[in-house]
Motif scaffolding. Structure first.
Motif, short mmCIF file in Angstrom:
data_model
loop_
_atom_site.label_atom_id
_atom_site.label_comp_id
_atom_site.label_asym_id
_atom_site.label_seq_id
_atom_site.Cartn_x
_atom_site.Cartn_y
_atom_site.Cartn_z
N UNK A 21 0.83 -1.20 0.00
CA UNK A 21 0.00 0.00 0.00
C UNK A 21 0.86 1.26 0.00
N UNK A 22 0.47 2.24 -0.79
CA UNK A 22 1.17 3.51 -0.85
C UNK A 22 1.05 4.20 0.51
N UNK A 23 2.19 4.54 1.17
CA UNK A 23 2.12 5.20 2.47
C UNK A 23 1.27 6.47 2.46
N UNK A 24 1.22 7.16 1.33
CA UNK A 24 0.47 8.41 1.26
C UNK A 24 -1.05 8.19 1.21
N UNK A 25 -1.46 6.94 1.12
CA UNK A 25 -2.89 6.63 1.10
C UNK A 25 -3.34 5.87 2.34
N UNK A 26 -2.45 5.76 3.32
CA UNK A 26 -2.76 4.97 4.51
C UNK A 26 -3.46 5.75 5.61
N UNK A 27 -3.36 7.08 5.57
CA UNK A 27 -3.88 7.89 6.67
C UNK A 27 -4.99 8.80 6.16
N UNK A 28 -6.15 8.70 6.77
CA UNK A 28 -7.27 9.59 6.46
C UNK A 28 -7.14 10.81 7.38
N UNK A 29 -6.55 11.88 6.88
CA UNK A 29 -6.29 13.06 7.69
C UNK A 29 -7.61 13.69 8.15
N UNK A 30 -7.58 14.29 9.33
CA UNK A 30 -8.80 14.78 9.95
C UNK A 30 -8.57 16.14 10.60
N UNK A 31 -9.58 17.02 10.60
CA UNK A 31 -9.46 18.30 11.29
C UNK A 31 -9.71 18.19 12.79
N UNK A 32 -10.02 17.00 13.27
CA UNK A 32 -10.27 16.79 14.70
C UNK A 32 -8.98 16.38 15.40
N UNK A 33 -8.53 17.18 16.35
CA UNK A 33 -7.31 16.87 17.10
C UNK A 33 -7.47 15.57 17.87
N UNK A 34 -8.62 15.38 18.52
CA UNK A 34 -8.82 14.18 19.33
C UNK A 34 -8.79 12.92 18.48
#
Length: 239
Positions: free
Chosen positions: A150-163
């Motif tokens: 898996x492409x590392x750049x597609x592994x994290x769903x970035x979020x505006x929630x700090x928690x």
């Protein structure tokens, strides 16, 4: 695989360093709110943004929110590493491929004499720093202990929630740590035990990769700590 109690001295040192850095980071990030997480202290910061609002050349992420990323280059503090790679027999073409730059750029760096000029790097938000660490550790795990596809750049769903971001980040760090604790002495010395595609991992002994991962965690968390201090004092600092 070795059990954690029987691991080597080198691995113990690296795990202890990681554990201490993680402990300090978790304490330092207590109480992080969304406004502070996304705070841009100066114009033109790098951060996370909605996909349609991204302004950097290579902003990435699999979902609605993406992480800013500019054009590829080799920073000044990595010139010595490029020289070591070349001295170790790595071809200029391979170095250029690893850094996603042109052969001419690598040749320029190798021909450089004297101290390099400091980089003009963007100021980044806490959200950016955490996102950068998150996808790095997620990708490092995938390309060492996972399926290596898996492409590392597609592994994290970035979020505006700090928690939400912190909950996901600590879970990724815990998974990383649990897997690293099983590494044998032979694997520490294995070149290419990590096949992480962005950087020199496939060409390095795994002990060097682990040392570099600890350094990433420590120095980016130090930057986050400074941003938290600036946020706390932003209305009280003497003008």
């Amino acid at each position: 695989m070795q059990s954690e109690g029987a691991r080597t001295g080198r691995l113990s040192l690296l795990l202890d360093q990681f554990d201490r850095a993680r402990e300090m980071a978790q304490v330092r990030l207590t109480g992080l709110g969304d406004e502070e997480y996304l705070w841009e202290p100066v114009p033109d910061c790098w951060s996370i943004r909605r996909r349609g609002e991204a302004t950097t050349a290579r902003a990435f992420g699999p979902g609605e929110w993406v992480l800013d990323l500019g054009a590829p280059d080799i920073p000044a503090d990595e010139y010595a590493e490029v020289a070591r790679q070349a001295a170790g027999g790595m071809t200029v073409a391979k170095i250029a491929e690893d850094w996603s730059v042109s052969v001419e750029r690598v040749e320029e760096i190798l021909a450089h004499t004297g101290d390099p000029e400091p980089d003009k790097t963007p100021v980044t938000t806490i959200a950016w720093r955490l996102g950068h660490l998150h996808y790095g550790f997620a990708g490092g795990w995938e390309w060492t202990f996972g399926e290596r596809r898996q492409d590392p750049k597609l592994l994290v769903d970035f979020t505006p929630s700090a928690a939400v971001a912190l909950d996901r980040f600590w879970a990724v760090l815990d998974r990383w740590r649990d897997s690293v604790a099983t590494v044998t002495d032979e694997q520490l010395d294995t070149v290419g035990f990590s096949q992480y595609p962005y950087g020199s991992d496939p060409d390095d002994p795994y002990v060097d990769v682990l040392s570099g991962a600890n350094l990433e965690l420590i120095h980016h968390m130090a930057e986050i700590a400074v941003l938290r201090d600036l946020w706390r004092t932003r209305f009280t600092a003497a003008g």
